[in-house]
Design an enzyme around this catalytic site. Structure first.
Site, PDB file in Angstrom:
ATOM      1  N   GLU A   9       1.659  -1.529  -2.848  1.00  0.00           N
ATOM      2  CA  GLU A   9       0.796  -1.010  -3.919  1.00  0.00           C
ATOM      3  C   GLU A   9      -0.407  -1.933  -4.116  1.00  0.00           C
ATOM      4  O   GLU A   9      -1.546  -1.475  -4.238  1.00  0.00           O
ATOM      5  CB  GLU A   9       1.587  -0.883  -5.218  1.00  0.00           C
ATOM      6  CG  GLU A   9       0.748  -0.484  -6.417  1.00  0.00           C
ATOM      7  CD  GLU A   9       1.252  -1.091  -7.717  1.00  0.00           C
ATOM      8  OE1 GLU A   9       0.417  -1.657  -8.458  1.00  0.00           O
ATOM      9  OE2 GLU A   9       2.458  -1.011  -7.986  1.00  0.00           O
ATOM     10  N   HIS A  10      -0.165  -3.242  -4.144  1.00  0.00           N
ATOM     11  CA  HIS A  10      -1.267  -4.203  -4.280  1.00  0.00           C
ATOM     12  C   HIS A  10      -2.204  -4.139  -3.074  1.00  0.00           C
ATOM     13  O   HIS A  10      -3.431  -4.188  -3.227  1.00  0.00           O
ATOM     14  CB  HIS A  10      -0.708  -5.622  -4.419  1.00  0.00           C
ATOM     15  CG  HIS A  10      -0.233  -5.951  -5.798  1.00  0.00           C
ATOM     16  ND1 HIS A  10      -0.823  -6.904  -6.583  1.00  0.00           N
ATOM     17  CD2 HIS A  10       0.787  -5.440  -6.539  1.00  0.00           C
ATOM     18  CE1 HIS A  10      -0.199  -6.985  -7.742  1.00  0.00           C
ATOM     19  NE2 HIS A  10       0.791  -6.106  -7.739  1.00  0.00           N
TER      20      HIS A  10
ATOM     21  N   GLU B 164       2.653 -12.778 -10.841  1.00  0.00           N
ATOM     22  CA  GLU B 164       3.076 -11.633 -11.651  1.00  0.00           C
ATOM     23  C   GLU B 164       4.568 -11.702 -11.935  1.00  0.00           C
ATOM     24  O   GLU B 164       5.013 -11.464 -13.058  1.00  0.00           O
ATOM     25  CB  GLU B 164       2.742 -10.326 -10.926  1.00  0.00           C
ATOM     26  CG  GLU B 164       3.136  -9.075 -11.689  1.00  0.00           C
ATOM     27  CD  GLU B 164       2.848  -7.796 -10.918  1.00  0.00           C
ATOM     28  OE1 GLU B 164       3.376  -6.742 -11.313  1.00  0.00           O
ATOM     29  OE2 GLU B 164       2.107  -7.858  -9.914  1.00  0.00           O
TER      30      GLU B 164
END
Length: 449
Positions: free
Chosen positions: A71-72, A148
């Site tokens: 996704e990143h 994160e």
């Protein structure tokens, strides 16, 4: 836990089924891409979401979290649009964008002025099949994801406990793995890992485009044909079934982490709408969760927080739309002078009440009225209307379930609520985690010695 409760609130809310409800239209391209459109002309805005049927529950050991990592990396550019161009173009067109990964899906979205939908489609179609996965970009993003994880999990006592709780509760279901991945797996991703995952799952025949807003349905279908139809489908082989084995007794653990307050989380093994033997059982569990935690008048708040005053907070959650069987969760934080053991006794007593006595009609109707009120509220948001359609479709339930929710909840009887409480909220299928706070400055103290 908080994530799961958020799912219950945001992803399972209904839309109206009456004549005033906007209609959902479906179009499937020749390459297998499904496009869903729901017109909503109250403001000149459109939400566009691309959902892929892949998330953390698809991942084998050793590469947990790779769906989130990809996704990143999806913002790292193509031949046509170098790294950083995607977000810049969306911003230049007055839009905003982001993405999210869950256990059962990965999704990308943009909110824009309605006439700019083609901009979103062109960019999403480009990166669906033409993504650059470069070692130098992976190295940068590994640092971002590691940070994160540190902020959202390692430095968050409730999230840390939740991660350990899920790993204990499940024996072989992939729901035992955190969406963000285990630290050792994150540290050892390779470009080849990401390429293999991207090539396997990122294809038009494994995706759903959802559009909600001030658009004309046929015009959206035409745009989809223009930008997505040329993309080649993949041979998507289904993953092996990973059905959780039967739990044969209560499981308990204590999690010791720096924290201000103790807490408890309890989870019973239950089916989701997709795995329930009878569909009504899932809706009865949904109503049961509402009885316990459906606003300030619900039982946990009335009895444990305000009544007995043994908890400063208490809640319940259920994953109705999960792809696999899930947990029915209860969680609470004790009031001053009370313990997590006190809360365990109190929470079990609330479950026992539901098993022993049917809910009276007034209470049941109040819960159902709150469901209808939620339906009205949700229709004000294009984003969450789209999320509901995307979640249902990607979990394998079909977007049509959105129109059934209110009616199915209203059909639940008090006897059915009691029956699912008796059948599923049983001790042998119970998992419990206690958070035992440690001094928050413990590491600093050790370092000073």
């Amino acid at each position: 836990m908080n994530k799961r409760l958020l799912y219950a609130v945001l992803l399972c809310l209904p839309t109206f089924t009456g004549n005033t409800a906007p209609k959902v239209s479906e179009h499937i391209l020749s390459n297998g891409l499904k496009v869903l459109v729901k017109e909503d002309h109250r403001s000149p805005v459109v939400v566009s979401q691309v959902w892929y049927k892949v998330g953390s529950s698809y991942e084998p050991g050793g590469i947990t979290g790779i769906s989130h990592m990809l996704e990143h990396m999806m913002f790292k550019g193509t031949d046509k649009h170098p790294a950083g161009e995607f977000s810049r173009i969306i911003a230049e067109n007055g839009g905003d964008e982001n993405a999210f990964t869950g256990q059962d899906y990965t999704a990308y979205f943009q909110t824009m002025e309605a006439s700019r939908l083609a901009v979103s489609f062109e960019l999403e179609a480009d990166r669906m099949r033409n993504l650059h996965l470069l070692p130098e970009e992976l190295k940068k993003e590994l640092q971002v994801v590691t940070e994160e994880r540190r902020m959202r999990t390692d430095d968050n006592p409730q999230a840390k406990m939740g991660e350990h709780f899920m790993a204990m509760a499940y024996s072989n279901s992939p729901y035992k793995h955190p969406v963000i991945g285990w630290p050792a797996d994150i540290a050892n991703y390779t470009v080849d890992d990401l390429k293999a995952w991207y090539q396997r799952w990122y294809a038009p025949n494994n995706a759903t485009v959802v559009v909600v807003g001030d658009v004309q349905t046929q015009a959206v279908f035409d745009l989809a044909e223009k930008y997505f139809a040329a993309l080649k489908p993949s041979d998507i082989k289904p993953i092996k079934p990973q059905t959780e084995i039967e739990q044969l007794g209560v499981r308990k653990m204590t999690v010791k982490v720096p924290a201000k307050l103790p807490s408890i989380v309890m989870g019973y093994k239950v089916p989701s709408l997709k795995t329930a033997e009878q569909e009504w059982e899932a809706y009865a569990l949904e109503v049961l969760a509402g009885i316990l935690d459906g606003g300030s008048s619900a039982r946990l708040s009335s009895n444990l927080v305000r009544g007995k005053q043994i908890a400063v907070a208490a809640g319940a959650g259920y994953g109705l739309t999960s792809r696999l069987s899930d947990l029915f969760e209860l969680e609470a934080t004790p009031a001053e002078g009370k313990t997590v053991q006190d809360l365990e006794v109190a929470l079990k007593a609330e479950v026992a009440k539901l098993q022993d006595k049917v809910v009276d009609s007034e209470e049941l109707q109040r819960i159902k009225a709150q469901v209808l009120a939620s339906a009205v509220y949700e229709r004000d948001s294009n984003f969450y209307q789209a999320m509901q359609l995307g979640t249902l479709e990607t979990a394998g339930l079909g977007w049509q379930k959105a129109d059934e929710y209110v009616a199915k909840v209203n059909q639940v009887t008090a006897e059915q609520v009691r029956d699912v409480a008796r059948k599923y909220l049983v001790e042998d299928h119970l998992n419990i985690a206690y958070l035992e706070p440690q001094p928050i400055n413990e590491n600093a103290v050790k370092g000073a010695k």
